[in-house]
Design an enzyme around this catalytic site. Structure first.
Site, PDB file in Angstrom:
ATOM      1  N   LYS A 193      84.350 -27.183 -41.512  1.00  0.00           N
ATOM      2  CA  LYS A 193      83.346 -27.853 -40.994  1.00  0.00           C
ATOM      3  C   LYS A 193      83.208 -29.348 -41.670  1.00  0.00           C
ATOM      4  CE  LYS A 193      80.608 -23.333 -41.023  1.00  0.00           C
ATOM      5  NZ  LYS A 193      79.098 -23.273 -41.572  1.00  0.00           N
ATOM      6  N   ASP A 248      73.716 -24.179 -37.837  1.00  0.00           N
ATOM      7  CA  ASP A 248      73.634 -23.885 -38.954  1.00  0.00           C
ATOM      8  C   ASP A 248      72.222 -23.586 -39.457  1.00  0.00           C
ATOM      9  OD1 ASP A 248      76.038 -21.791 -39.574  1.00  0.00           O
ATOM     10  OD2 ASP A 248      76.628 -23.478 -41.365  1.00  0.00           O
ATOM     11  N   ALA A 254      75.074 -24.860 -53.686  1.00  0.00           N
ATOM     12  CA  ALA A 254      74.631 -26.651 -53.121  1.00  0.00           C
ATOM     13  C   ALA A 254      76.219 -27.167 -51.978  1.00  0.00           C
ATOM     14  CB  ALA A 254      75.157 -27.514 -54.240  1.00  0.00           C
TER      15      ALA A 254
HETATM   16  P1  NAP Z   1      80.609 -23.516 -49.589  1.00  0.00           P
HETATM   17  O1  NAP Z   1      80.585 -25.194 -49.061  1.00  0.00           O
HETATM   18  O2  NAP Z   1      82.279 -23.506 -50.706  1.00  0.00           O
HETATM   19  O3  NAP Z   1      79.647 -23.513 -51.047  1.00  0.00           O
HETATM   20  C1  NAP Z   1      79.948 -22.495 -52.136  1.00  0.00           C
HETATM   21  C2  NAP Z   1      79.037 -22.458 -52.592  1.00  0.00           C
HETATM   22  O4  NAP Z   1      78.560 -21.396 -53.495  1.00  0.00           O
HETATM   23  C3  NAP Z   1      79.148 -23.909 -53.944  1.00  0.00           C
HETATM   24  O5  NAP Z   1      77.302 -24.044 -54.588  1.00  0.00           O
HETATM   25  C4  NAP Z   1      79.002 -22.595 -55.043  1.00  0.00           C
HETATM   26  O6  NAP Z   1      78.925 -23.453 -56.658  1.00  0.00           O
HETATM   27  C5  NAP Z   1      78.800 -21.935 -54.958  1.00  0.00           C
HETATM   28  N1  NAP Z   1      79.670 -20.419 -55.708  1.00  0.00           N
HETATM   29  C6  NAP Z   1      80.721 -20.410 -55.448  1.00  0.00           C
HETATM   30  N2  NAP Z   1      81.361 -19.016 -55.592  1.00  0.00           N
HETATM   31  C7  NAP Z   1      80.138 -19.024 -56.880  1.00  0.00           C
HETATM   32  C8  NAP Z   1      80.351 -18.459 -58.120  1.00  0.00           C
HETATM   33  N3  NAP Z   1      81.214 -17.021 -58.363  1.00  0.00           N
HETATM   34  N4  NAP Z   1      78.882 -18.190 -58.872  1.00  0.00           N
HETATM   35  C9  NAP Z   1      78.023 -18.687 -58.151  1.00  0.00           C
HETATM   36  N5  NAP Z   1      78.449 -20.083 -57.475  1.00  0.00           N
HETATM   37  C10 NAP Z   1      79.495 -19.727 -57.028  1.00  0.00           C
HETATM   38  O7  NAP Z   1      80.741 -22.343 -49.010  1.00  0.00           O
HETATM   39  P2  NAP Z   1      79.288 -22.194 -47.765  1.00  0.00           P
HETATM   40  O8  NAP Z   1      79.891 -23.151 -46.088  1.00  0.00           O
HETATM   41  O9  NAP Z   1      78.382 -23.372 -48.039  1.00  0.00           O
HETATM   42  O10 NAP Z   1      78.694 -20.784 -47.382  1.00  0.00           O
HETATM   43  C11 NAP Z   1      77.971 -20.270 -48.963  1.00  0.00           C
HETATM   44  C12 NAP Z   1      77.489 -18.671 -48.330  1.00  0.00           C
HETATM   45  O11 NAP Z   1      76.911 -18.123 -46.787  1.00  0.00           O
HETATM   46  C13 NAP Z   1      79.115 -17.756 -47.774  1.00  0.00           C
HETATM   47  O12 NAP Z   1      79.183 -16.856 -48.321  1.00  0.00           O
HETATM   48  C14 NAP Z   1      79.294 -17.861 -46.249  1.00  0.00           C
HETATM   49  O13 NAP Z   1      79.988 -16.704 -46.061  1.00  0.00           O
HETATM   50  C15 NAP Z   1      77.757 -17.958 -46.143  1.00  0.00           C
HETATM   51  N6  NAP Z   1      77.437 -18.649 -44.402  1.00  0.00           N
HETATM   52  C16 NAP Z   1      76.672 -17.427 -43.972  1.00  0.00           C
HETATM   53  C17 NAP Z   1      76.367 -18.180 -42.476  1.00  0.00           C
HETATM   54  C18 NAP Z   1      75.856 -17.324 -41.879  1.00  0.00           C
HETATM   55  O14 NAP Z   1      75.185 -16.918 -40.587  1.00  0.00           O
HETATM   56  N7  NAP Z   1      75.234 -15.974 -41.509  1.00  0.00           N
HETATM   57  C19 NAP Z   1      76.942 -19.195 -41.674  1.00  0.00           C
HETATM   58  C20 NAP Z   1      77.557 -20.349 -42.952  1.00  0.00           C
HETATM   59  C21 NAP Z   1      77.693 -19.746 -44.400  1.00  0.00           C
HETATM   60  P3  NAP Z   1      79.676 -25.014 -57.304  1.00  0.00           P
HETATM   61  O15 NAP Z   1      79.190 -25.749 -56.009  1.00  0.00           O
HETATM   62  O16 NAP Z   1      79.920 -25.212 -57.932  1.00  0.00           O
HETATM   63  O17 NAP Z   1      81.238 -25.076 -56.623  1.00  0.00           O
END
Ligand code: NAP
Length: 509
Positions: free
Chosen positions: A298, A335, A360
């Site tokens: 992304k 999104d 974040a």
């Molecule tokens: P990303 O860019 O990898 O960001 C992940 C975030 O979660 C970061 O802020 C990270 O913190 C935090 N994190 C990861 N593991 C953690 C843990 N064990 N404990 C606490 N914080 C943690 O991922 P993303 O693309 O933003 O996606 C985030 C979530 O949204 C995913 O579960 C994804 O499946 C979901 N999502 C859903 C949709 C939908 O259509 N429903 C669309 C997009 C995303 P740090 O900064 O400390 O690394």
């Protein structure tokens, strides 16, 4: 007799013995008039032929290929070339209209043997490369030295670009020879769906996911119902979801259903790209009209786009690409619509609403910028404080310290972390930290996370991640087609797919 035009889809039929194989064929024949009996899957192929004969006689409209591929050529038959030819000859006598023989076998046959076989049924001369997609023209050159009715050249895709190679080959050679060609492997799906419009006489499908006879083979039901292979023509627009991994994406089910519902001549594929370069080559060469971008691309894709709208530029992540007529790539982030739309349906207004975003990363950024643009009071809580601080600074949002949570009440709490995904029972907040009217968990696998359960117990209303998924997909549909998305249908299809998946994993336990 072979029909003048063969159906586009041939289903490979396997079985542990002759009875199982013919019973399988009986179950399939209502929806599939074209089948390949994989005789090499049987320990005694010859014994199956009387049963196959009766099957063909009782289903006169059916077209049947007999294949008895030798183990050295990727099949399961351990007998000699002479016994392979003997079985195929008998299969023709049983009524099979097409016989598949490998190039390696034919190269060792006498011309008279081949002639004899061909006088009994149409001949498919086949070659399978189980490693790569290369030297397709050289292979065909060798094959056409032998007279045959069809030349089947099948390779393995290890990149998306291999599909480009295969489709170019089909476009070049499909008019001169009767070809049956596709790429095997998970990355070969493009060639399985688009090969037929590029020049492949037909393609192969599995009877069920567990019965694939080649790597990456898709089921007949999926090719027909999801990818609508029988309708794919030169005008069909091609879209896809790209990521790594991608096999479990619900996007093909939801998007193909929306295209079908709104009569859009388009097909949407799951594209497993292991590198961004591979993806971009494929997008340009196929050509693909639009892509949904998912993890891990992304953010990485943004510098390669010709333009992005101002919101996407701010977020720094793109989940929707449109390929314009001039070939240029434009990026959007839907999104945000996936987050804002469910909230707009529930809150009178987002303006002034107090919203906590946990996380974040990319999805959190889409939420924070989108909500700030609509006047919400946004707080960010994240595992790594520095990431939260940076985002808060960029979006003019506030930072939340975890110890202060118990004293705060929010209109909405949004989980934008993967905490609680899959089989995990983790939760990003403890129960006493959940003080909100709505809790929105972006996670949609599982359908109900531990956070959602806790939030319900605390009296909050739940917004499930699947709603975000459907809204972001609906917005993509609108950007690509200019039509309103069939939201209800999209939700129905995705809930069904989610349920099937849950049943499947429960059964596997
Ligand atoms: P990303 O860019 O990898 O960001 C992940 C975030 O979660 C970061 O802020 C990270 O913190 C935090 N994190 C990861 N593991 C953690 C843990 N064990 N404990 C606490 N914080 C943690 O991922 P993303 O693309 O933003 O996606 C985030 C979530 O949204 C995913 O579960 C994804 O499946 C979901 N999502 C859903 C949709 C939908 O259509 N429903 C669309 C997009 C995303 P740090 O900064 O400390 O690394």
């Amino acid at each position: 007799m072979l029909p003048l035009r063969l159906p586009r889809l041939c289903v490979a039929v396997i079985g542990s013995d002759a009875n199982a194989m013919v019973e399988k064929a009986e179950a399939l024949v209502r929806d599939n008039s074209f089948m390949e009996f994989r005789l090499d899957y049987l320990s005694k192929p010859g014994l199956a032929l009387p049963r196959i004969k009766r099957f063909i006689e009782s289903h006169p409209g059916t077209v049947v290929i007999a294949t008895c591929r030798r183990a050295v050529n990727g099949g399961k038959f351990r007998g000699s070339i002479a016994s392979q030819l003997d079985i195929l000859g008998k299969a023709a006598a049983a009524g099979c209209q097409l016989l598949d023989v490998e190039l390696q076998t034919v190269s060792k046959c006498k011309p008279a043997q081949l002639q004899k076989l061909r006088s009994r049924a149409a001949l498919i001369l086949s070659f399978h490369d189980f490693r790569a997609t290369k030297k397709l023209d050289e292979t065909l050159e060798k094959m056409i030295e032998f007279p045959a009715d069809y030349y089947k050249v099948v390779s393995t895709a290890t990149t998306l670009s291999d599909n480009v190679t295969m489709i170019k080959f089909l476009t070049r050679e499909g008019d001169r020879h009767s070809l049956i060609s596709m790429c095997m492997g998970e990355q070969g799906i493009i060639s399985r769906v688009l090969g037929v419009r590029a020049g492949s006489a037909f393609t192969f499908a599995a009877a069920s996911a567990a019965e694939a006879t080649a790597p990456g083979q898709v089921t007949a039901q999926e090719l027909r119902n999801v990818y609508r292979i029988e309708q794919v023509d030169v005008a069909t627009r091609v879209y896809g979801v790209v990521g790594d991994p991608i096999a479990h994406s619900l996007s093909p089910a939801i998007m193909n259903a929306a295209f079908r519902r709104e009569n859009v001549n388009a097909v949407y594929l799951a594209l497993h790209a292991k590198t961004l370069k591979d993806l971009l080559t494929c997008v340009k060469e196929i050509p693909i009209h639009g892509i949904s971008v998912t993890m891990p691309y992304k953010e990485a894709i943004v510098p390669f786009l010709d333009n992005t709208d101002s919101h996407t530029t701010k977020v720094g992540a793109c989940n929707t690409v449109v390929r314009a007529q001039d070939g240029k790539l434009y990026g959007f982030n839907t999104d945000t619509a996936g987050i804002v739309r469910p909230l707009e349906r529930r809150l009178n207004t987002i303006e002034g609403a107090r919203i906590l975003v946990i996380g974040a990363g990319g999805a959190a950024r889409a939420a924070v910028f989108g909500l700030k643009e609509r006047g919400a009071e946004v707080y960010i809580l994240n595992r790594t404080a520095a990431h939260a601080k940076k985002l808060a600074h960029q979006a003019r949002a506030r930072i939340m310290k975890r110890p202060d949570l118990k004293r705060m009440a929010f209109d909405v709490i949004i989980n934008a972390t993967p905490v609680g995904m899959g089989n995990s029972k983790e939760t990003p907040l403890r129960d006493k930290e959940i003080n909100a009217r709505y809790v929105f968990d972006m996670i949609y696998d599982p359908a109900e996370t531990r956070l959602m359960k806790l939030a319900k117990e605390r009296g909050a209303q739940i917004i499930p991640g699947i709603e975000m998924f459907v809204h972001q997909a609906a917005r993509q549909f609108e950007i690509w087609t200019g039509k309103p998305a069939p939201w209800d249908d999209m939700l129905r299809v995705v809930l069904l797919a989610q349920q099937e998946r849950a049943n499947h994993s429960a059964a596997a336990k």
